[in-house]
Write an enzyme that holds these catalytic residues in place. Structure first.
Site, PDB file in Angstrom:
ATOM      1  N   ARG A 153       0.865  -1.175   0.000  1.00  0.00           N
ATOM      2  CA  ARG A 153       0.000   0.000   0.000  1.00  0.00           C
ATOM      3  C   ARG A 153       0.907   1.233   0.000  1.00  0.00           C
ATOM      4  NH1 ARG A 153      -2.015  -3.579   3.884  1.00  0.00           N
ATOM      5  NH2 ARG A 153      -4.104  -4.401   3.437  1.00  0.00           N
ATOM      6  N   LYS A 177      -1.975  -2.655   7.983  1.00  0.00           N
ATOM      7  CA  LYS A 177      -3.149  -2.189   8.725  1.00  0.00           C
ATOM      8  C   LYS A 177      -3.223  -2.880  10.082  1.00  0.00           C
ATOM      9  CE  LYS A 177      -6.185  -0.867   4.905  1.00  0.00           C
ATOM     10  NZ  LYS A 177      -7.503  -1.083   4.255  1.00  0.00           N
ATOM     11  N   HIS A 249      -2.028   3.060  -6.340  1.00  0.00           N
ATOM     12  CA  HIS A 249      -2.912   1.914  -6.128  1.00  0.00           C
ATOM     13  C   HIS A 249      -3.048   1.085  -7.401  1.00  0.00           C
ATOM     14  CE1 HIS A 249      -5.364  -0.054  -3.142  1.00  0.00           C
ATOM     15  NE2 HIS A 249      -6.366  -0.171  -3.990  1.00  0.00           N
ATOM     16  N   ARG A 252      -0.265  -1.269  -7.450  1.00  0.00           N
ATOM     17  CA  ARG A 252      -0.534  -2.391  -6.529  1.00  0.00           C
ATOM     18  C   ARG A 252      -1.450  -3.404  -7.213  1.00  0.00           C
ATOM     19  NH1 ARG A 252      -1.205  -3.994  -0.949  1.00  0.00           N
ATOM     20  NH2 ARG A 252      -3.377  -4.378  -0.351  1.00  0.00           N
ATOM     21  N   HIS A 275      -4.002  -8.767   2.758  1.00  0.00           N
ATOM     22  CA  HIS A 275      -5.457  -8.824   2.909  1.00  0.00           C
ATOM     23  C   HIS A 275      -5.826  -9.780   4.031  1.00  0.00           C
ATOM     24  CE1 HIS A 275      -6.262  -7.534  -1.541  1.00  0.00           C
ATOM     25  NE2 HIS A 275      -6.037  -6.509  -0.750  1.00  0.00           N
ATOM     26  N   TYR A 284      -9.410  -9.999  -8.025  1.00  0.00           N
ATOM     27  CA  TYR A 284      -8.437 -10.167  -9.106  1.00  0.00           C
ATOM     28  C   TYR A 284      -8.659 -11.429  -9.922  1.00  0.00           C
ATOM     29  CZ  TYR A 284      -5.894  -6.549  -6.586  1.00  0.00           C
ATOM     30  OH  TYR A 284      -5.545  -5.384  -5.967  1.00  0.00           O
TER      31      TYR A 284
END
Length: 305
Positions: A153, A177, A249, A252, A275, A284
């Site tokens: 990210r 995160k 992004h 990414r 994730h 994806y």
């Protein structure tokens, strides 16, 4: 109570500053709506008040994704109130989430990424470039190489500590995160670009006390993600790629899509992207259709009949 909720999200769940700011905007907007339109404080709202809020957002033209994000913030908030004994119920429990079509991510082709990488490398080594632009060109190349090599990210990328570049290991430890750490492999090309960047970075005496791998010009903070996004769009324009298709992004997305196109496992891509849920990575899978069709055609015993 909004402040108390945000303090809990920060202290107990390690929510990032951007996440906390987003929660604050959503909850304060909801507070204003329930006070003005429903005559009640948000913390005392009923299910009908929450449903009215979502209807009002829909009439105002907000996308289903924005409505769903607002509802998600409210669910977290009311669960906190229930856990604290402030409410005996959760008014969001019976409110249906807005239906939203999941848009396919914008991606760049492998050829387009290759053009970007070559152009960035050429500009970083251009002997005719103005002295004041050399460091920016070298930094842009290093950021681009790292982003495409790892799929980080952009906030993870620009906030990397300089210590990650000191290790001889073929990977970086990235804090994502919620403060979760993960390993991301780094290509030799990306390491070379980072090494070139470090040589210029460390010439400045301020670098001795700067903890960031990619500092801002002041060396008092990390480079802003908006600065990198601007430089990336400019690089894309010089490669003939429209600015609307260029962003950190998008790189990414390209990282994940190109891995899957070339045979990577979806679970591996999930881990590399950081994730928490495989369903997030499944966006994806559209890029796998051609490869799956080819695999069946070439390997299934009945495919030739």
């Amino acid at each position: 109570m909004i402040d108390a909720f945000l303090e809990m999200m920060s202290a107990e769940r390690g929510a990032a500053d951007n996440t906390l700011a987003s929660y604050r905007r959503d909850l304060e907007d909801a507070e204003r709506f329930t006070r003005s339109s429903c005559g009640t404080r948000l913390a005392e709202s009923a299910s009908s008040d929450i449903a009215a809020l979502l209807r009002d957002m829909e009439k105002a033209g907000f996308a289903a994704s924005s409505q769903a994000r607002r509802l998600s913030a409210l669910r977290q908030y009311f669960r906190f109130l229930h856990a604290e004994g402030i409410r005996a119920d959760d008014p969001t429990g019976v409110v249906m989430s807005p239906k939203r079509a999941r848009a396919l991510p914008k991606i760049l082709s492998e050829n387009e990424v290759d053009r970007l990488l070559h152009r960035a490398a050429d500009e970083a080594r251009d002997p005719s470039i103005a002295a004041g632009q050399v460091q920016s060109a070298v930094r842009t190349r290093a950021l681009l190489e790292l982003l495409y090599a790892t799929g980080m990210r952009v906030t993870e990328l620009v906030s990397l500590p300089v210590s990650v570049a000191w290790s001889e290991e073929p990977f970086f430890i990235v804090k994502g995160k919620g403060g979760k750490e993960r390993m991301v492999p780094v290509t030799q090309s990306a390491r070379d670009a980072v090494s070139d960047h470090l040589q210029l970075r460390d010439r400045d005496p301020r670098s001795a006390t700067c903890p960031w791998l990619f500092p801002a010009e002041s060396y008092t903070k990390a480079i802003a993600r908006q600065v990198f996004a601007r430089d990336l769009k400019a690089l894309g324009a010089r490669c003939g790629i429209p600015s609307a298709r260029m962003s950190p992004h998008v790189l990414r997305h390209a990282f994940a899509s190109h891995l899957l196109q070339n045979g990577a496992d979806l679970r591996v891509v999930q881990q590399l992207l950081g994730h928490a849920d495989i369903s997030t990575t499944q966006i994806y899978t559209h890029v796998m259709e051609e490869r799956l069709h080819r695999l069946v055609s070439e390997n299934h015993p009945l495919a030739c009949r």
